[in-house]
Design a protein around this motif. Structure first.
Motif, PDB file in Angstrom:
ATOM      1  N   SER A   1       0.766  -1.031   0.015  1.00 24.19           N
ATOM      2  CA  SER A   1      -0.188   0.044   0.186  1.00 24.19           C
ATOM      3  C   SER A   1       0.938   1.167   0.052  1.00 24.19           C
ATOM      4  O   SER A   1       0.750   2.168  -0.644  1.00 24.19           O
ATOM      5  CB  SER A   1      -0.855  -0.105   1.110  1.00 24.19           C
ATOM      6  OG  SER A   1      -1.931  -1.068   1.063  1.00 24.19           O
ATOM      7  N   PHE A   2       1.954   1.058   0.675  1.00 24.59           N
ATOM      8  CA  PHE A   2       2.908   2.370   0.722  1.00 24.59           C
ATOM      9  C   PHE A   2       3.411   2.660  -0.655  1.00 24.59           C
ATOM     10  O   PHE A   2       3.741   3.819  -1.065  1.00 24.59           O
ATOM     11  CB  PHE A   2       3.931   2.298   1.913  1.00 24.59           C
ATOM     12  CG  PHE A   2       3.494   2.538   3.263  1.00 24.59           C
ATOM     13  CD1 PHE A   2       2.516   3.369   3.508  1.00 24.59           C
ATOM     14  CD2 PHE A   2       3.850   1.536   4.221  1.00 24.59           C
ATOM     15  CE1 PHE A   2       2.136   3.768   4.898  1.00 24.59           C
ATOM     16  CE2 PHE A   2       3.304   1.731   5.753  1.00 24.59           C
ATOM     17  CZ  PHE A   2       2.424   2.797   5.757  1.00 24.59           C
ATOM     18  N   TYR A   3       3.915   1.578  -0.987  1.00 24.59           N
ATOM     19  CA  TYR A   3       4.477   1.558  -2.731  1.00 24.59           C
ATOM     20  C   TYR A   3       3.476   2.214  -3.664  1.00 24.59           C
ATOM     21  O   TYR A   3       3.930   3.135  -4.306  1.00 24.59           O
ATOM     22  CB  TYR A   3       4.944   0.120  -3.053  1.00 24.59           C
ATOM     23  CG  TYR A   3       6.270  -0.215  -2.786  1.00 24.59           C
ATOM     24  CD1 TYR A   3       7.344   0.582  -2.926  1.00 24.59           C
ATOM     25  CD2 TYR A   3       6.387  -1.471  -2.233  1.00 24.59           C
ATOM     26  CE1 TYR A   3       8.654   0.078  -2.507  1.00 24.59           C
ATOM     27  CE2 TYR A   3       7.601  -1.841  -2.150  1.00 24.59           C
ATOM     28  CZ  TYR A   3       8.675  -1.043  -2.189  1.00 24.59           C
ATOM     29  OH  TYR A   3       9.956  -1.601  -1.957  1.00 24.59           O
ATOM     30  N   ILE A   4       2.451   1.864  -3.625  1.00 24.40           N
ATOM     31  CA  ILE A   4       1.227   2.197  -4.403  1.00 24.40           C
ATOM     32  C   ILE A   4       1.004   3.664  -4.432  1.00 24.40           C
ATOM     33  O   ILE A   4       1.039   4.445  -5.152  1.00 24.40           O
ATOM     34  CB  ILE A   4      -0.166   1.373  -4.278  1.00 24.40           C
ATOM     35  CG1 ILE A   4       0.189   0.113  -4.708  1.00 24.40           C
ATOM     36  CG2 ILE A   4      -1.218   2.232  -5.132  1.00 24.40           C
ATOM     37  CD1 ILE A   4      -0.993  -0.958  -4.642  1.00 24.40           C
ATOM     38  N   PHE A   5       0.985   4.074  -3.092  1.00 26.49           N
ATOM     39  CA  PHE A   5       0.376   5.318  -2.647  1.00 26.49           C
ATOM     40  C   PHE A   5       1.611   6.326  -2.932  1.00 26.49           C
ATOM     41  O   PHE A   5       1.186   7.615  -3.771  1.00 26.49           O
ATOM     42  CB  PHE A   5       0.223   5.460  -1.113  1.00 26.49           C
ATOM     43  CG  PHE A   5      -0.020   7.153  -0.555  1.00 26.49           C
ATOM     44  CD1 PHE A   5      -1.424   7.637  -0.810  1.00 26.49           C
ATOM     45  CD2 PHE A   5       1.080   7.812  -0.162  1.00 26.49           C
ATOM     46  CE1 PHE A   5      -1.601   8.854  -0.633  1.00 26.49           C
ATOM     47  CE2 PHE A   5       0.707   8.985   0.245  1.00 26.49           C
ATOM     48  CZ  PHE A   5      -0.594   9.674   0.063  1.00 26.49           C
ATOM     49  N   LEU A   6       3.010   6.198  -2.866  1.00 21.24           N
ATOM     50  CA  LEU A   6       3.991   6.952  -3.033  1.00 21.24           C
ATOM     51  C   LEU A   6       3.980   6.958  -4.623  1.00 21.24           C
ATOM     52  O   LEU A   6       4.803   8.120  -5.172  1.00 21.24           O
ATOM     53  CB  LEU A   6       5.348   6.406  -2.550  1.00 21.24           C
ATOM     54  CG  LEU A   6       5.055   6.497  -1.002  1.00 21.24           C
ATOM     55  CD1 LEU A   6       6.516   5.982  -0.212  1.00 21.24           C
ATOM     56  CD2 LEU A   6       5.183   8.411  -0.701  1.00 21.24           C
ATOM     57  N   PHE A   7       3.959   5.873  -5.340  1.00 22.34           N
ATOM     58  CA  PHE A   7       3.962   5.955  -6.890  1.00 22.34           C
ATOM     59  C   PHE A   7       3.127   6.784  -7.477  1.00 22.34           C
ATOM     60  O   PHE A   7       3.091   7.561  -8.516  1.00 22.34           O
ATOM     61  CB  PHE A   7       4.055   4.588  -7.388  1.00 22.34           C
ATOM     62  CG  PHE A   7       5.396   3.956  -7.580  1.00 22.34           C
ATOM     63  CD1 PHE A   7       6.144   4.309  -8.519  1.00 22.34           C
ATOM     64  CD2 PHE A   7       5.754   3.125  -6.869  1.00 22.34           C
ATOM     65  CE1 PHE A   7       7.657   3.847  -8.671  1.00 22.34           C
ATOM     66  CE2 PHE A   7       6.847   2.229  -6.716  1.00 22.34           C
ATOM     67  CZ  PHE A   7       7.783   2.726  -7.886  1.00 22.34           C
ATOM     68  N   VAL A   8       1.699   6.826  -7.003  1.00 23.06           N
ATOM     69  CA  VAL A   8       0.742   7.736  -7.182  1.00 23.06           C
ATOM     70  C   VAL A   8       1.012   9.177  -6.956  1.00 23.06           C
ATOM     71  O   VAL A   8       0.963  10.125  -7.699  1.00 23.06           O
ATOM     72  CB  VAL A   8      -0.723   7.273  -6.698  1.00 23.06           C
ATOM     73  CG1 VAL A   8      -1.735   8.230  -6.934  1.00 23.06           C
ATOM     74  CG2 VAL A   8      -1.050   5.896  -7.217  1.00 23.06           C
ATOM     75  N   ARG A   9       1.385   9.332  -5.661  1.00 20.42           N
ATOM     76  CA  ARG A   9       1.494  10.990  -4.977  1.00 20.42           C
ATOM     77  C   ARG A   9       2.727  11.476  -5.490  1.00 20.42           C
ATOM     78  O   ARG A   9       2.711  12.744  -6.134  1.00 20.42           O
ATOM     79  CB  ARG A   9       1.594  10.772  -3.610  1.00 20.42           C
ATOM     80  CG  ARG A   9       1.549  12.070  -2.865  1.00 20.42           C
ATOM     81  CD  ARG A   9       0.576  13.199  -3.379  1.00 20.42           C
ATOM     82  NE  ARG A   9       0.778  14.414  -2.837  1.00 20.42           N
ATOM     83  CZ  ARG A   9       1.578  15.359  -3.397  1.00 20.42           C
ATOM     84  NH1 ARG A   9       2.055  15.140  -4.548  1.00 20.42           N
ATOM     85  NH2 ARG A   9       1.528  16.661  -2.778  1.00 20.42           N
ATOM     86  N   LEU A  10       3.978  10.701  -5.674  1.00 24.77           N
ATOM     87  CA  LEU A  10       5.208  11.489  -6.005  1.00 24.77           C
ATOM     88  C   LEU A  10       5.266  11.619  -7.659  1.00 24.77           C
ATOM     89  O   LEU A  10       6.341  12.059  -8.005  1.00 24.77           O
ATOM     90  CB  LEU A  10       6.249  10.891  -5.163  1.00 24.77           C
ATOM     91  CG  LEU A  10       6.026  11.001  -3.732  1.00 24.77           C
ATOM     92  CD1 LEU A  10       7.382  10.214  -3.100  1.00 24.77           C
ATOM     93  CD2 LEU A  10       5.948  12.538  -3.255  1.00 24.77           C
TER      94      LEU A  10
END
Length: 252
Positions: free
Chosen positions: A157-166
């Motif tokens: 979930s952290f990987y997905i969120f950061l790829f989306v956000r950053l």
């Protein structure tokens, strides 16, 4: 009967994990409940020995339908592998318990941000190119890879969120990228657990078959229904992670 129970859990874990990560939320508790006398490290190692196959198959399935940015994700996967090794080493000298109470708060912030930004991750529009994108992806891979080796819950979930956000990926492309990086961190973890004799290979083989079956179903659902579907599952899984980690940290 015990093996049948954990195989069913592994199938469901593979389905969820292939979409947004979080399969460990299902399989790890099932392993602990079914084999209460086993060493925790052995159960973690067996979980990784199964989940790596489902994650690998999901990566291949995504790569056939989603244009993975290999020039960016290759170095990021290497950074994730190194980070995971280092995190696993650090956990041998530092108690990770301080993260137990911090994690549900971080996950809550991720969930609230995602809910507040209605359009977040619906359109694939990478924000960076060239070396900047590579360095940012490597930073994400290394930091979250370290976290995976050191503590672990919510890594996908952290990987997905950061790829989306950053990086500006949509949820579908971010999920595909997360699968590749998760393979790298799982390989690092398996190498460590296997070296210390903490893998039940026969049980892991059965769980791997079930995990792959679930992964194939989950990947097809994600590819069929697209970024909006992945976003919805992401919100549900992060919510479940908040409840689980919050219970473990404050109520258990």
């Amino acid at each position: 009967m015990d093996l049948l129970i954990v195989a069913a859990a592994s199938l469901l874990a593979g389905l969820v994990d292939s979409i947004v990560g979080g399969g460990g939320l299902i399989l790890v508790p099932a392993l602990f409940a079914t084999y209460p006398a086993a060493a925790p490290a052995t159960l973690f190692g067996t979980n990784k020995s199964a989940s790596v196959w489902g994650t690998s198959i999901a990566t291949v399935q995504y790569a056939r339908r989603v244009q993975l940015r290999w020039r960016v994700l290759g170095p990021a996967a290497l950074a994730a592998l190194v980070g995971s090794f280092f995190g696993a080493w650090v956990v041998t000298v530092i108690d990770p318990d301080f993260l137990r109470k911090l994690l549900p708060l971080i996950l809550l912030a991720v969930l609230l941000y995602t809910l507040a930004r209605k359009d977040l991750g619906r359109v694939h529009a990478p924000r960076h190119t060239g070396r900047r994108e590579i360095w940012l992806a490597c930073a994400i891979g290394g930091v979250i890879g370290w976290y995976d080796g050191f503590f672990g819950p919510g890594t996908g979930s952290f990987y997905i969120f950061l790829f989306v956000r950053l990086l500006g990926y949509d949820f579908l492309n971010a999920s595909a990228a997360a699968k590749l990086l998760n393979v790298a961190t799982n390989v690092a973890a398996i190498a460590l657990f296997a070296a210390k004799g903490h893998v039940w290979w026969q049980v892991g083989a059965v769980l791997a078959v079930a995990n792959v079956a679930g992964s194939l179903v989950g990947t097809r659902l994600a590819l069929k229904h697209g970024a909006g579907f992945v976003r919805g599952v992401f919100i549900v899984v992060v919510g479940a992670l908040i409840l689980k980690t919050g219970w473990d940290a404050f109520l258990r």
